[in-house]
Design a protein around this motif. Structure first.
Motif, PDB file in Angstrom:
ATOM      1  N   UNK A 107      -8.103  -5.892   2.957  1.00  0.00           N
ATOM      2  CA  UNK A 107      -6.665  -5.701   3.169  1.00  0.00           C
ATOM      3  C   UNK A 107      -6.069  -5.131   1.886  1.00  0.00           C
ATOM      4  N   UNK A 108      -5.180  -4.157   2.048  1.00  0.00           N
ATOM      5  CA  UNK A 108      -4.537  -3.573   0.864  1.00  0.00           C
ATOM      6  C   UNK A 108      -3.024  -3.511   1.066  1.00  0.00           C
ATOM      7  N   UNK A 109      -2.324  -3.344  -0.055  1.00  0.00           N
ATOM      8  CA  UNK A 109      -0.884  -3.102   0.010  1.00  0.00           C
ATOM      9  C   UNK A 109      -0.578  -1.885  -0.854  1.00  0.00           C
ATOM     10  N   UNK A 110       0.050  -0.884  -0.240  1.00  0.00           N
ATOM     11  CA  UNK A 110       0.568   0.233  -1.026  1.00  0.00           C
ATOM     12  C   UNK A 110       1.991  -0.147  -1.425  1.00  0.00           C
ATOM     13  N   UNK A 135      -0.693   8.703   1.590  1.00  0.00           N
ATOM     14  CA  UNK A 135      -1.174   9.152   2.899  1.00  0.00           C
ATOM     15  C   UNK A 135      -2.709   9.058   3.052  1.00  0.00           C
ATOM     16  N   UNK A 136      -3.498   9.649   2.133  1.00  0.00           N
ATOM     17  CA  UNK A 136      -4.957   9.524   2.313  1.00  0.00           C
ATOM     18  C   UNK A 136      -5.463   8.099   2.091  1.00  0.00           C
ATOM     19  N   UNK A 137      -4.718   7.322   1.300  1.00  0.00           N
ATOM     20  CA  UNK A 137      -5.115   5.918   1.066  1.00  0.00           C
ATOM     21  C   UNK A 137      -5.044   5.161   2.391  1.00  0.00           C
ATOM     22  N   UNK A 138      -3.915   5.320   3.092  1.00  0.00           N
ATOM     23  CA  UNK A 138      -3.735   4.593   4.360  1.00  0.00           C
ATOM     24  C   UNK A 138      -4.720   5.119   5.402  1.00  0.00           C
ATOM     25  N   UNK A 139      -4.885   6.428   5.436  1.00  0.00           N
ATOM     26  CA  UNK A 139      -5.787   7.009   6.439  1.00  0.00           C
ATOM     27  C   UNK A 139      -7.212   6.478   6.247  1.00  0.00           C
ATOM     28  N   UNK A 149      -0.552  -3.208   4.252  1.00  0.00           N
ATOM     29  CA  UNK A 149       0.861  -3.560   4.092  1.00  0.00           C
ATOM     30  C   UNK A 149       1.530  -2.467   3.279  1.00  0.00           C
ATOM     31  N   UNK A 150       2.818  -2.242   3.517  1.00  0.00           N
ATOM     32  CA  UNK A 150       3.582  -1.271   2.721  1.00  0.00           C
ATOM     33  C   UNK A 150       4.796  -1.962   2.114  1.00  0.00           C
ATOM     34  N   UNK A 151       4.830  -2.017   0.808  1.00  0.00           N
ATOM     35  CA  UNK A 151       6.045  -2.502   0.140  1.00  0.00           C
ATOM     36  C   UNK A 151       7.004  -1.330  -0.030  1.00  0.00           C
ATOM     37  N   UNK A 175       9.168   6.540   6.872  1.00  0.00           N
ATOM     38  CA  UNK A 175       8.139   7.542   6.525  1.00  0.00           C
ATOM     39  C   UNK A 175       6.862   6.863   6.053  1.00  0.00           C
ATOM     40  N   UNK A 176       7.003   5.781   5.310  1.00  0.00           N
ATOM     41  CA  UNK A 176       5.797   5.080   4.840  1.00  0.00           C
ATOM     42  C   UNK A 176       5.115   4.365   6.005  1.00  0.00           C
ATOM     43  N   UNK A 177       5.890   3.743   6.871  1.00  0.00           N
ATOM     44  CA  UNK A 177       5.283   3.050   8.025  1.00  0.00           C
ATOM     45  C   UNK A 177       4.603   4.053   8.966  1.00  0.00           C
ATOM     46  N   UNK A 178       5.167   5.259   9.051  1.00  0.00           N
ATOM     47  CA  UNK A 178       4.573   6.289   9.917  1.00  0.00           C
ATOM     48  C   UNK A 178       3.178   6.721   9.446  1.00  0.00           C
ATOM     49  N   UNK A 179       2.841   6.378   8.211  1.00  0.00           N
ATOM     50  CA  UNK A 179       1.484   6.704   7.737  1.00  0.00           C
ATOM     51  C   UNK A 179       0.446   5.869   8.490  1.00  0.00           C
ATOM     52  N   UNK A 180       0.922   4.758   9.103  1.00  0.00           N
ATOM     53  CA  UNK A 180      -0.003   3.909   9.868  1.00  0.00           C
ATOM     54  C   UNK A 180      -0.157   2.509   9.283  1.00  0.00           C
ATOM     55  N   UNK A 181       0.881   2.017   8.599  1.00  0.00           N
ATOM     56  CA  UNK A 181       0.781   0.681   7.986  1.00  0.00           C
ATOM     57  C   UNK A 181       1.057  -0.406   9.033  1.00  0.00           C
ATOM     58  N   UNK A 182       0.486  -1.586   8.789  1.00  0.00           N
ATOM     59  CA  UNK A 182       0.654  -2.696   9.730  1.00  0.00           C
ATOM     60  C   UNK A 182       1.927  -3.484   9.476  1.00  0.00           C
ATOM     61  N   UNK A 183       2.317  -3.598   8.232  1.00  0.00           N
ATOM     62  CA  UNK A 183       3.466  -4.458   7.897  1.00  0.00           C
ATOM     63  C   UNK A 183       4.293  -3.820   6.785  1.00  0.00           C
ATOM     64  N   UNK A 184       5.604  -4.036   6.885  1.00  0.00           N
ATOM     65  CA  UNK A 184       6.537  -3.533   5.859  1.00  0.00           C
ATOM     66  C   UNK A 184       7.095  -4.727   5.099  1.00  0.00           C
ATOM     67  N   UNK A 185       7.032  -4.681   3.775  1.00  0.00           N
ATOM     68  CA  UNK A 185       7.665  -5.749   2.996  1.00  0.00           C
ATOM     69  C   UNK A 185       8.865  -5.171   2.259  1.00  0.00           C
ATOM     70  N   UNK A 186      10.022  -5.768   2.515  1.00  0.00           N
ATOM     71  CA  UNK A 186      11.271  -5.269   1.926  1.00  0.00           C
ATOM     72  C   UNK A 186      11.483  -5.914   0.566  1.00  0.00           C
TER      73      UNK A 186
END
Ligand code: HMG
Ligand code: MG
Length: 317
Positions: A107-110, A135-139, A149-151, A175-186
């Motif tokens: 599991x990773x978090x960008x 983008x390539x990291x998530x892909x 996860x995307x912070x 735009x970050x979630x559209x890369x294909x992330x599972x969760x957004x952290x605000x």
């Protein structure tokens, strides 16, 4: 150990997932290097206290965050405890992803920014370029079956740019979630957010198709608003809350950031509401006091202080 009286409130979730960031966000700002064995023991104790999700470390440039330069050694020491979909690590670029994968991370978090200034200070690049970097990291991470996860930082204010328009946050987050992330952290990186602002942002994200079920909240407690903001988010349907044991933390690239919401303060509040977390508060407080001993200063958590003094009261009886 003293406990709050259970008084549930309608409209609140039955269970909350605490996303523990103490070993990463909590320690990244410590000036004195914490030995890797202490970090490993900290994580083992957190897991033993019932914290199911623990962000363990970061695979970032060592010159940028020297405290976490031992991430590969840490995961090596932790073995299975450090792996799995509930042990995310921070990764900014493909170099970090390669290193995380080689240590068996699942599991990773960008980590992006709602503002241009913080993107430059934290990632040495602009918002646009940082999304291209992620983008390539998530892909690749998704192709490897990793949870992502995307912070997004500076969602509620920025020390250089001041107020941050809600639309700007939503635009970057989408735009970050559209890369294909599972969760957004605000991320309320500098802790300036207030409850109405939380509702407004969650409403705006919902309108854009990012519902509360995909959102976690990450409040730093600089202005003492973290718990109030968390309760506002829960009332809005959020069930993932970031917190840091003992209230450790800050961001080396935003000096006005202090610690996250203390996990103990969160557990106390959720316990009172009858919301399940799976966390053993007594074991958590012991861990917090143990870690504070290693860091050489007491925890800023009010619950840790109060419980320590109430156990002294009890021993006086
Ligand atoms: P840069 O200096 O522009 O990168 O930094 P570069 O590509 O020029 O590389 C510089 C050197 O670092 C090179 O090594 C690279 O190989 C190496 P050299 O050739 O000089 O020997 N390098 C790496 N080494 C290990 N792992 C890597 C890596 N990448 C490059 N992944 C970079 C750009 C993104 C790397 C840098 O800015 C960075 O690492 N930033 C991370 C900052 C950070 O971790 N901040 C704290 C976390 S964010 C946060 O706390 C907020 C959050 O909690 C939410 C909230 O509160 O809002 C999440
Ligand atoms: Mg943070």
């Amino acid at each position: 150990m003293r406990r709050p009286q259970h008084e549930p409130q309608t409209g609140m979730p039955g269970r909350v997932t605490i996303y523990e960031v103490g070993p990463r966000d909590g320690l990244q700002n410590e000036k004195t290097l914490v030995p890797v064995e202490v970090k490993a023991e900290f994580i083992r104790r957190l897991v033993a206290a019932g914290l199911d999700t623990v962000e363990t470390t970061s695979f970032v440039a060592p010159a940028w965050v020297p405290q976490l330069a031992d991430s590969a050694a840490l995961l090596g020491l932790l073995g299975e405890v450090g792996r799995g979909r509930n042990r995310p690590v921070l990764v900014p670029n493909e170099r970090g992803l390669d290193a995380a994968l080689s240590q068996g991370a699942q599991a990773i978090a960008i980590f992006g920014s709602a503002t241009e200034t913080f993107a430059r200070k934290n990632l040495n690049t602009g918002v646009e370029e940082s999304i291209a970097m992620f983008s390539p990291v998530v892909e690749r991470a998704r192709a490897e079956g990793l949870w992502v996860r995307a912070y997004v930082s500076m969602c509620f204010g920025d020390p250089w740019e001041g107020d941050v328009p809600v639309d700007q946050v939503v635009d970057v987050a989408a735009r970050i979630m559209d890369l294909g992330c599972d969760q957004l952290s605000l991320g309320d990186t500098i802790g300036t957010g207030t409850t109405g602002h939380v509702h407004r942002l969650l409403d705006a994200l919902d309108t854009k198709g990012i519902g509360a079920e995909r959102i976690g909240v990450h409040f730093h407690d600089t202005y003492g608003q973290a718990l109030a903001n968390t309760l506002a988010a829960l009332a809005h349907g959020v069930t993932v809350v970031d917190a840091s044991t003992g209230g450790l933390g800050g961001c080396p690239y935003a000096k006005s950031a202090t610690g996250n919401l203390a996990t103990e303060d969160l557990v106390w509040a959720l316990d009172g509401l009858g919301i399940e977390t799976g966390v053993d508060l007594e074991a958590l407080v012991e861990t917090s006091v143990w870690m504070a001993g290693h860091l050489g200063r007491p925890s800023p958590s009010r619950v840790v202080k109060a419980l320590a003094s109430s156990s002294n009261d009890a021993s006086d009886d």
